[in-house]
Design an enzyme around this catalytic site. Structure first.
Site, PDB file in Angstrom:
ATOM      1  N   CYS A 206     -29.212  33.392 -28.674  1.00 15.48           N
ATOM      2  CA  CYS A 206     -30.229  32.533 -29.277  1.00 15.48           C
ATOM      3  C   CYS A 206     -31.332  32.244 -28.259  1.00 15.48           C
ATOM      4  O   CYS A 206     -31.055  31.793 -27.146  1.00 15.48           O
ATOM      5  CB  CYS A 206     -29.608  31.224 -29.748  1.00 15.48           C
ATOM      6  SG  CYS A 206     -30.811  30.048 -30.382  1.00 15.48           S
TER       7      CYS A 206
ATOM      8  N   CYS B   1     -10.741  16.800 -38.026  1.00 12.21           N
ATOM      9  CA  CYS B   1     -11.918  17.355 -37.338  1.00 12.21           C
ATOM     10  C   CYS B   1     -12.112  16.681 -35.981  1.00 12.21           C
ATOM     11  O   CYS B   1     -13.124  16.905 -35.319  1.00 12.21           O
ATOM     12  CB  CYS B   1     -13.168  17.180 -38.205  1.00 12.21           C
ATOM     13  SG  CYS B   1     -13.532  15.456 -38.626  1.00 12.21           S
TER      14      CYS B   1
ATOM     15  N   GLU C  49     -10.828   9.199 -53.138  1.00 12.90           N
ATOM     16  CA  GLU C  49     -12.022   9.352 -52.308  1.00 12.90           C
ATOM     17  C   GLU C  49     -12.920   8.146 -52.546  1.00 12.90           C
ATOM     18  O   GLU C  49     -13.047   7.671 -53.675  1.00 12.90           O
ATOM     19  CB  GLU C  49     -12.752  10.654 -52.679  1.00 12.90           C
ATOM     20  CG  GLU C  49     -14.131  10.823 -52.084  1.00 12.90           C
ATOM     21  CD  GLU C  49     -14.094  10.901 -50.572  1.00 12.90           C
ATOM     22  OE1 GLU C  49     -14.842  10.120 -49.949  1.00 12.90           O
ATOM     23  OE2 GLU C  49     -13.339  11.708 -50.008  1.00 12.90           O
TER      24      GLU C  49
ATOM     25  N   CYS D 210     -25.682  24.346 -30.659  1.00 11.14           N
ATOM     26  CA  CYS D 210     -24.549  25.131 -30.154  1.00 11.14           C
ATOM     27  C   CYS D 210     -24.372  24.826 -28.665  1.00 11.14           C
ATOM     28  O   CYS D 210     -25.311  24.952 -27.897  1.00 11.14           O
ATOM     29  CB  CYS D 210     -24.798  26.627 -30.319  1.00 11.14           C
ATOM     30  SG  CYS D 210     -24.999  27.176 -32.017  1.00 11.14           S
TER      31      CYS D 210
ATOM     32  N   GLN E  18     -17.218  22.201 -47.231  1.00 10.69           N
ATOM     33  CA  GLN E  18     -17.154  22.810 -45.901  1.00 10.69           C
ATOM     34  C   GLN E  18     -18.262  23.849 -45.714  1.00 10.69           C
ATOM     35  O   GLN E  18     -18.559  24.633 -46.615  1.00 10.69           O
ATOM     36  CB  GLN E  18     -15.794  23.483 -45.694  1.00 10.69           C
ATOM     37  CG  GLN E  18     -14.627  22.509 -45.630  1.00 10.69           C
ATOM     38  CD  GLN E  18     -14.462  21.848 -44.271  1.00 10.69           C
ATOM     39  OE1 GLN E  18     -15.308  21.981 -43.401  1.00 10.69           O
ATOM     40  NE2 GLN E  18     -13.375  21.114 -44.104  1.00 10.69           N
TER      41      GLN E  18
END
Length: 461
Positions: A78, A414, A339, A87, A289
């Site tokens: 990149c 996560c 939820e 990133c 996702q």
């Protein structure tokens, strides 16, 4: 000002050996036991660095020169890698990235959870760890009077203009550039977060990987969008795959992308995508996702760890739009999902309908309140699946799991740190962590998804 008793001071130039990586991807060096965190440095390297800041227990430094490079170092493809904060580890070979994530999970489970002698499997990675993101969220700004769109520079809110991002799907890059050009054509001003002026805050692009359907979400400060009809017409002409153009209104002084009001300007309220054989309807603000290929890997593993034979009642806490719930419903007798976001439950119910599942029920509310209510109504789950936000499970939910005593708990996380904390509670309450599987949902970044199988100690084989 010098800090007494430290082996290094601000502005010192030091030669160090990199021993480890932090969870944020910075190299770790030690000088007389004092830790220095150095972005873009890799374990095994000998480098020269400049000390930028010192605290009592650790400091930060800038990489000046690589004296001896690691064999795991690669050239980041990149062009804005060194400026962009998206990133963190493109300079690390993909094989080394996967090993780093496995080690990160193992270290955190031991240090925070006290969990040892449990298999942490090698990270499940991608064959092609590029152009995987099906969702782009790109802020707008202005530079020299021109509209720009890109990502924020590391540790700042300065936008770096860009034409493409190599972890985004190509169609998303094309869509972002088209919206930027069209907005410029009609003189649309970017939102200025300091002055709280301007119109266009973000463009969010969502694509169904399997269906090709494309949704464009224009996030604006106010309800007015000048030249709205022309903008919609031009988007439709520039992007033949678009099926939905949506406006989200966010009038608040906030870094949060979405506001509370969303309206369809043209086309459908939803786009659709498939994970395996299951079709999902995705609205502008749905959580879905961003890496569909790895989502299939993750959910297949969840189904394997749930070990469903066909007679079970399963609870899916934090169920979102029902993605994991519907995977479980393929085999379970009954699935209950909960939820807190009402729109997500609306989507979940629609997803159950379009896939013909009649063994799934969804409820709106906090998992830590709804699940105890179910328990009081006589629900006795055989399996509970949790996929909480980064802060982990609520204490009350963990207490309820321990009271319900399902045979198996599948924990999808996560955030390895809060996962480890919660596993410690579950282990102390009578569960045994059987195996841990990291999944690389976000190649080139330090983030890692983890899935864990726990069983009641009374049922351990």
């Amino acid at each position: 000002m010098k800090q007494k008793g430290l082996p290094v001071q601000k502005n010192d130039i030091v030669e160090v050996q990199i021993e480890d990586l932090t969870h944020e991807g910075a190299g770790v060096a030690k000088i007389d036991g004092y830790a220095l965190f150095i972005p873009e440095a890799i374990p095994g390297e000998k480098i020269e660095a400049k000390v930028l800041k010192t605290n009592k227990g650790y400091g930060f430094a800038k990489l000046l020169k690589i004296i001896k490079a690691s064999p795991n170092r690669v050239e980041p493809p990149c062009p804005i890698f060194h400026q962009c904060g998206g990133c963190q580890i493109q300079h690390l070979s993909y094989e080394a990235q996967l090993k780093m994530k496995q080690k990160q999970v193992q270290d955190v489970l031991e240090r925070i959870g006290g969990i040892k002698d449990v298999p942490v499997h090698p990270t499940l990675g991608m064959d092609e760890p590029w152009q995987y993101r099906n969702k782009s969220q790109v802020p707008f700004g202005e530079k020299d009077g021109e509209l720009i769109a890109g990502f924020y520079q590391k540790r700042s809110h300065r936008i770096i203009d860009m034409d493409s991002c190599i972890i985004q799907q190509k169609e998303n890059d094309i869509a972002v550039q088209a919206v930027k050009e069209i907005a410029s054509r009609y003189g649309i001003r970017a939102y200025d977060e300091e002055k709280h002026r301007g119109t266009l805050r973000h463009v969010v692009v969502r694509q169904g990987k399997k269906t090709g359907e494309l949704m464009i979400v224009l996030v604006t400060r106010g309800k007015e969008l000048p030249n709205k009809k022309n903008i919609i017409d031009d988007i439709r002409e520039a992007l033949p795959g678009v099926t939905s153009v949506v406006q989200n209104i966010n009038p608040k002084r906030t870094n949060v992308i979405f506001g509370d009001e969303t309206k369809v300007l043209w086309g459908e309220e939803y786009i659709h995508d498939y994970i395996g054989d299951i079709r999902f309807a995705i609205s502008a603000r749905s959580f879905y996702q961003v890496n569909p290929a790895q989502t299939k890997v993750l959910y297949d593993k969840a189904l394997e760890y749930a070990d469903i034979k066909g007679h079970e009642t399963v609870i899916d806490a934090y169920c979102g739009i029902g993605t994991i719930s519907l995977f479980l419903a393929q085999k379970a007798k009954r699935v209950l999902g909960v939820e807190i976001v009402p729109e997500a439950i609306s989507d979940a119910k629609q997803n159950a309908r379009i896939n013909g599942f009649d063994n799934v029920d969804f409820a709106v509310g906090e998992a830590e309140k709804v699940i105890p209510w179910w328990y009081a109504q006589g629900v006795r789950p055989d399996v509970i699946v949790v996929d909480p936000p980064r802060k982990g499970c609520d204490d009350k939910l963990l207490e309820t799991i321990l009271a319900m005593k399902p045979e198996r708990v599948v924990y999808v996380s996560c955030n390895p740190a809060t996962l480890a904390r919660d596993l410690k509670v579950l282990e102390e309450g009578g569960y045994k962590t059987k195996e841990v599987q990291p999944v690389d949902m976000f190649p080139q970044s330090t983030h890692v998804e983890v899935i864990v199988k726990l069983v009641l100690k009374d049922t351990v084989n």
